[in-house]
Design an enzyme around this catalytic site. Structure first.
Site, mmCIF file in Angstrom:
data_model
loop_
_atom_site.group_PDB
_atom_site.id
_atom_site.type_symbol
_atom_site.label_atom_id
_atom_site.label_comp_id
_atom_site.label_asym_id
_atom_site.label_seq_id
_atom_site.Cartn_x
_atom_site.Cartn_y
_atom_site.Cartn_z
ATOM 1 N N ARG A 91 -38.347 -72.691 -36.459
ATOM 2 C CA ARG A 91 -37.431 -72.752 -37.628
ATOM 3 C C ARG A 91 -37.976 -71.641 -38.858
ATOM 4 O O ARG A 91 -39.397 -71.628 -39.143
ATOM 5 C CB ARG A 91 -37.971 -74.340 -38.352
ATOM 6 C CG ARG A 91 -37.157 -74.445 -39.640
ATOM 7 C CD ARG A 91 -37.747 -75.924 -40.322
ATOM 8 N NE ARG A 91 -38.845 -75.363 -40.833
ATOM 9 C CZ ARG A 91 -40.074 -76.005 -41.139
ATOM 10 N NH1 ARG A 91 -39.986 -77.143 -40.809
ATOM 11 N NH2 ARG A 91 -40.973 -75.364 -41.808
ATOM 12 N N HIS B 202 -38.609 -76.238 -44.315
ATOM 13 C CA HIS B 202 -38.021 -77.208 -43.790
ATOM 14 C C HIS B 202 -36.932 -77.456 -44.576
ATOM 15 O O HIS B 202 -35.586 -77.697 -44.107
ATOM 16 C CB HIS B 202 -38.904 -78.442 -43.850
ATOM 17 C CG HIS B 202 -38.275 -79.923 -43.759
ATOM 18 N ND1 HIS B 202 -37.660 -80.113 -42.554
ATOM 19 C CD2 HIS B 202 -37.727 -80.925 -44.412
ATOM 20 C CE1 HIS B 202 -36.997 -81.364 -42.532
ATOM 21 N NE2 HIS B 202 -36.935 -81.759 -43.835
ATOM 22 N N TYR C 220 -48.561 -74.702 -44.476
ATOM 23 C CA TYR C 220 -49.123 -75.129 -43.138
ATOM 24 C C TYR C 220 -48.786 -74.209 -41.712
ATOM 25 O O TYR C 220 -48.950 -74.691 -40.760
ATOM 26 C CB TYR C 220 -48.378 -76.732 -43.006
ATOM 27 C CG TYR C 220 -46.964 -76.686 -43.124
ATOM 28 C CD1 TYR C 220 -45.815 -76.621 -42.007
ATOM 29 C CD2 TYR C 220 -46.226 -77.080 -44.432
ATOM 30 C CE1 TYR C 220 -44.681 -76.686 -42.087
ATOM 31 C CE2 TYR C 220 -45.025 -76.904 -44.573
ATOM 32 C CZ TYR C 220 -44.097 -76.989 -43.249
ATOM 33 O OH TYR C 220 -42.895 -76.739 -43.580
HETATM 34 C C1 LIG Z 1 -35.889 -92.186 -40.253
HETATM 35 C C2 LIG Z 1 -36.369 -90.920 -41.131
HETATM 36 N N1 LIG Z 1 -37.636 -90.891 -41.334
HETATM 37 C C3 LIG Z 1 -38.066 -89.704 -42.157
HETATM 38 C C4 LIG Z 1 -37.172 -89.004 -42.501
HETATM 39 C C5 LIG Z 1 -37.850 -88.026 -43.646
HETATM 40 N N2 LIG Z 1 -37.437 -86.416 -42.827
HETATM 41 C C6 LIG Z 1 -36.344 -85.735 -43.100
HETATM 42 S S1 LIG Z 1 -36.470 -84.503 -42.025
HETATM 43 C C7 LIG Z 1 -37.638 -84.991 -41.136
HETATM 44 C C8 LIG Z 1 -38.325 -84.023 -40.228
HETATM 45 C C9 LIG Z 1 -37.427 -83.834 -39.169
HETATM 46 O O1 LIG Z 1 -37.811 -83.022 -38.041
HETATM 47 P P1 LIG Z 1 -37.058 -82.726 -36.848
HETATM 48 O O2 LIG Z 1 -36.548 -83.713 -36.206
HETATM 49 O O3 LIG Z 1 -37.996 -81.758 -35.802
HETATM 50 O O4 LIG Z 1 -35.912 -81.800 -37.196
HETATM 51 P P2 LIG Z 1 -36.194 -80.340 -38.038
HETATM 52 O O5 LIG Z 1 -35.954 -80.773 -39.614
HETATM 53 O O6 LIG Z 1 -37.180 -79.510 -37.558
HETATM 54 O O7 LIG Z 1 -34.843 -79.640 -37.584
HETATM 55 C C10 LIG Z 1 -38.097 -86.206 -41.855
HETATM 56 C C11 LIG Z 1 -39.695 -86.700 -41.448
HETATM 57 C C12 LIG Z 1 -35.661 -89.018 -42.674
HETATM 58 N N3 LIG Z 1 -35.022 -88.178 -43.000
HETATM 59 N N4 LIG Z 1 -35.381 -90.061 -41.617
#
Ligand SMILES: Cc1ncc(C[n+]2csc(CCOP(=O)(O)OP(=O)(O)O)c2C)c(N)n1
Length: 352
Positions: A249, A253, A262
């Protein structure tokens, strides 16, 4: 970084001769144009957010190859279950950019999917789109449709119950699914080593009884070829496949995050050397399919598309408070009717 993952385009832009997919010159150029458009549209969204013209936004920078390459393999009858970092997927499928922008401007009208486009709305609850994709694939199987359901998610989603439930179900019932995990190595600030003790995401498929394969997610040809194969297998009754797109990425985020808190600067610099678009450009140039004039043409087309989408999105009236009640179910329940009336009375007393 290549031995343990499927790659067609090496980092210097050279292709493995025995692996090149059968794509016409114009399709190769189309792939490039889609990636370039995705990047331009993504950078524009970031600017709009910084100018206060868009809400929180999740950038796709660095994911252009895994989004576009994979989506390019889809057929109109397949169903697509994306997540919040899937701009290139939407663009490749012909979803209006205006709608994508509208959604991130906070207007749910943006997720009104045009008829005939088998793509679901952006899924924000992490992993929740995976059971939907499996349910959809089950329905296709019952109806004996020659189609597949593809789901996109980050590696963070693999820690969710939804991921494990969905893939277990898919394995047992041999559903026509393709699961594409963008392993960009971070789930907000959580690095992948804290996400799982497994060496790869792909190997998790073994526990569900089907094939998992790790691909170079910055290699558009590898992503296209693997997704195509997995879709064909799914459509012809061969069951599901998990594809892990190993990538990075490049941005924060979301616009609410500051990844420099981080992540090491050097790590980001190293990955900037593996840019998916630059790699593909070298490949096309060697084939005589890219030059400055081609670049100028597609950048101009992207700019026009983006400017039109922004103007249309910004000229769309904001949602009305009553839409919350009206669009929850096909037909409103008595309780929702009561609440809508109450809202109406409230708005009469305190007009907007
Ligand atoms: C069920 C749930 N828990 C927590 C969140 C908060 N949250 C949003 S994005 C994220 C991380 C997602 O990481 P990943 O699945 O690796 O996808 P990336 O953002 O790296 O593309 C979190 C914890 C959420 N949206 N839904």
């Amino acid at each position: 970084m290549t031995e343990d993952m499927f790659q067609i385009l090496a980092e210097d832009g050279r292709a493995a001769p025995d692996r090149e997919p059968k794509l016409s010159a114009s399709d190769l150029q189309k792939l490039y144009a889609l990636m370039a458009t995705t990047r331009a549209a993504d950078l524009k969204a970031l600017k709009l957010q910084r100018q206060g013209r868009m809400g929180t936004f999740a950038p796709s920078l660095g994911h252009e190859a895994c989004q576009v390459g994979s989506a390019f393999a889809l057929r109109p009858q397949d169903w697509v279950f994306p997540y919040f970092r899937d701009l290139g997927t939407y663009i490749t499928l012909g979803f209006p950019l205006k709608n994508y922008y509208l959604y991130w401007m906070g207007n749910e009208e943006g997720m009104h999917i045009p008829a005939g486009l088998n793509i679901f709305t952006i899924s924000v609850p992490v992993g929740s789109q995976l059971p939907h994709a499996v349910g959809c694939a089950m329905a296709m199987k019952y109806r004996k449709e020659q189609a597949a359901a593809i789901a996109y998610f980050g590696e963070g989603a693999t820690s969710e119950g939804d991921f494990n439930e969905a893939l277990n179900f898919a394995g047992v019932f041999k559903t026509p699914n393709v699961f594409v995990c963008f392993n960009n190595q971070y789930a907000i600030s959580t690095p992948v080593r804290q996400q799982t003790a497994a060496k790869t995401i792909a190997e998790k498929a073994a526990a569900f009884g089907f094939t998992g394969i790790r691909a170079d997610g910055n290699d558009v040809l590898a992503m296209y070829a693997l997704t195509l194969e997995a879709l064909e297998k799914a459509r012809s009754g061969g069951g599901p496949t998990l594809i892990e797109a190993f990538t990075y990425r490049m941005g924060d985020h979301t616009t609410s995050d500051d990844a420099s808190r981080y992540r090491a600067e050097q790590e980001v610099k190293d990955w900037s050397q593996r840019d998916p678009i630059e790699r593909f450009r070298v490949y096309l140039r060697e084939k005589g399919l890219w030059d400055e004039a081609f670049e100028a043409k597609i950048q101009k087309e992207a700019e026009d598309l983006i400017n039109r989408a922004v103007a249309e999105a910004e000229n769309t009236p904001p949602p009305r408070p009553e839409d919350v009640f009206i669009h929850t179910y096909k037909e409103m329940t008595p309780e929702l009717n009561r609440q809508l009336t109450e809202l109406g009375d409230f708005l009469k007393r305190e007009p907007r």
